[in-house]
Scaffold this motif. Structure first.
Motif, PDB file in Angstrom:
ATOM      1  N   SER A 188       0.846  -1.183   0.000  1.00 28.59           N
ATOM      2  CA  SER A 188       0.000   0.000   0.000  1.00 28.59           C
ATOM      3  C   SER A 188       0.880   1.231   0.000  1.00 28.59           C
ATOM      4  O   SER A 188       1.806   1.351   0.768  1.00 28.59           O
ATOM      5  N   ASN A 198      -3.467   6.786   0.917  1.00 31.69           N
ATOM      6  CA  ASN A 198      -4.582   5.859   0.887  1.00 31.69           C
ATOM      7  C   ASN A 198      -4.847   5.239  -0.467  1.00 31.69           C
ATOM      8  O   ASN A 198      -5.962   4.889  -0.797  1.00 31.69           O
ATOM      9  N   SER A 229      -5.166   2.233  -2.462  1.00 33.40           N
ATOM     10  CA  SER A 229      -5.464   1.002  -1.742  1.00 33.40           C
ATOM     11  C   SER A 229      -4.749  -0.208  -2.278  1.00 33.40           C
ATOM     12  O   SER A 229      -4.127  -0.207  -3.319  1.00 33.40           O
ATOM     13  N   LEU A 244      -6.485  -0.677   7.546  1.00 35.64           N
ATOM     14  CA  LEU A 244      -7.410  -0.250   6.492  1.00 35.64           C
ATOM     15  C   LEU A 244      -6.921   1.004   5.781  1.00 35.64           C
ATOM     16  O   LEU A 244      -7.389   1.328   4.693  1.00 35.64           O
ATOM     17  N   TYR A 245      -6.023   1.715   6.384  1.00 43.99           N
ATOM     18  CA  TYR A 245      -5.312   2.796   5.696  1.00 43.99           C
ATOM     19  C   TYR A 245      -3.856   2.716   6.118  1.00 43.99           C
ATOM     20  O   TYR A 245      -3.529   2.230   7.196  1.00 43.99           O
ATOM     21  N   ASP A 305     -11.198   6.364  -0.136  1.00 39.89           N
ATOM     22  CA  ASP A 305     -10.456   5.345  -0.859  1.00 39.89           C
ATOM     23  C   ASP A 305     -11.438   4.439  -1.597  1.00 39.89           C
ATOM     24  O   ASP A 305     -12.002   3.504  -1.018  1.00 39.89           O
ATOM     25  N   LEU A 364     -10.365   0.669  -1.942  1.00 38.83           N
ATOM     26  CA  LEU A 364     -10.603  -0.039  -0.694  1.00 38.83           C
ATOM     27  C   LEU A 364     -12.087  -0.349  -0.537  1.00 38.83           C
ATOM     28  O   LEU A 364     -12.468  -1.466  -0.162  1.00 38.83           O
ATOM     29  N   ARG A 365     -12.926   0.632  -0.844  1.00 40.70           N
ATOM     30  CA  ARG A 365     -14.375   0.430  -0.735  1.00 40.70           C
ATOM     31  C   ARG A 365     -14.849  -0.689  -1.666  1.00 40.70           C
ATOM     32  O   ARG A 365     -15.653  -1.536  -1.270  1.00 40.70           O
TER      33      ARG A 365
END
Length: 260
Positions: A37, A41, A43, A75-76, A149, A152-153
């Motif tokens: 990563s 952010n 992803s 997650l970040y 992001d 990521l979503r």
């Protein structure tokens, strides 16, 4: 048996193994994930997955697995910028308000899993002062370092669509987690936030935290839990508990060395 490493989208390891024999049985396994990563952010796209012990990917045959996600630096990722800001705030509180020696707060964090837990165990801070501490420690400008992001979503949406319940399992406070999730644009991906208060101040260094997380999520079987975290110490405890584990990230915060 030799280890086998493959590159696969992050959601893939959680899908059903098509081998019929493996659908009937799940062997316990150790899973380490190299998650790449970049900052700002951008992803995770691919995971280098190493499987050992001959275990299977968690199967969707029968009951569904529940996924417990760590939040910060998982997650970040931003090279621990937010983590360092939180550490500075904690240092300001413990030195400025409590009169502790500089650096002692971080020693407590490494020993007990969180500085808060350490202060409570060593009777430096009582429960009446916890709210003040949590508000102070998490008062950092997250909006400057965390942004929406979409990749990521999309990844989380695919996992959710597969029918896997997902929870945030964090050592931080709920209000901090809520703000992070809102900034990332993924608040609706999770059933609930299991924060430090929800597990009654237990840390991820303690088996009690995992037991309480299971109770909150309504999961009775340990092998039905999947834990994703950036801390090797936390991963070891979850693995000892019988959870499936995924290590998020490749370098340790303190040592800077490659973890997997």
């Amino acid at each position: 048996m030799s280890q086998r490493t493959t590159k696969t989208p992050i959601a893939t390891p959680l899908k059903t193994n098509k081998n019929k024999k493996n659908e009937r049985r799940i062997k316990r396994r150790t899973r380490s994930a190299r998650i790449s990563s970049s900052t700002n952010n951008k992803s995770v796209i691919k995971v280098a997955m190493t499987t050992s012990g001959g275990g299977d990917t968690p199967s969707r045959a029968g009951k569904t697995h529940t996924i417990f996600w760590d939040l910060d630096d998982c997650l970040y990722k931003n090279d621990w910028t937010v983590a360092n800001l939180l550490t500075e705030r904690i240092e300001e509180f413990t030195v400025g308000k409590l009169g502790l020696q500089p650096g002692y707060a971080y020693d407590l964090y490494k020993k007990y899993g969180t500085c808060l837990k350490g202060m409570m165990v060593e009777k430096i801070l009582d429960e009446k002062s916890v709210d003040e501490y949590l508000l102070w420690a998490h008062d950092v400008p997250l909006e400057k370092h965390i942004g929406r992001d979409e990749k990521l979503r999309d990844m989380l949406a695919k996992v959710k669509a597969e029918g896997f319940p997902m929870y945030i399992f964090t050592a931080s406070a709920r209000h901090h987690a809520e703000k992070c999730l809102k900034l990332l644009g993924i608040s609706d991906m999770f059933i609930d936030i299991i924060d430090v208060r929800a597990v009654e101040w237990a840390t991820k260094h303690d088996e009690e935290a995992y037991e309480r997380a299971m109770a909150i999520a309504g999961v009775k079987e340990r092998e039905r839990c999947v834990f994703i975290d950036d801390s090797t110490s936390n991963i070891k405890i979850a693995k000892k508990m019988g959870w499936h584990t995924v290590l998020c990230g490749t370098k340790g915060r303190d040592c800077g060395s490659v973890l997997v």
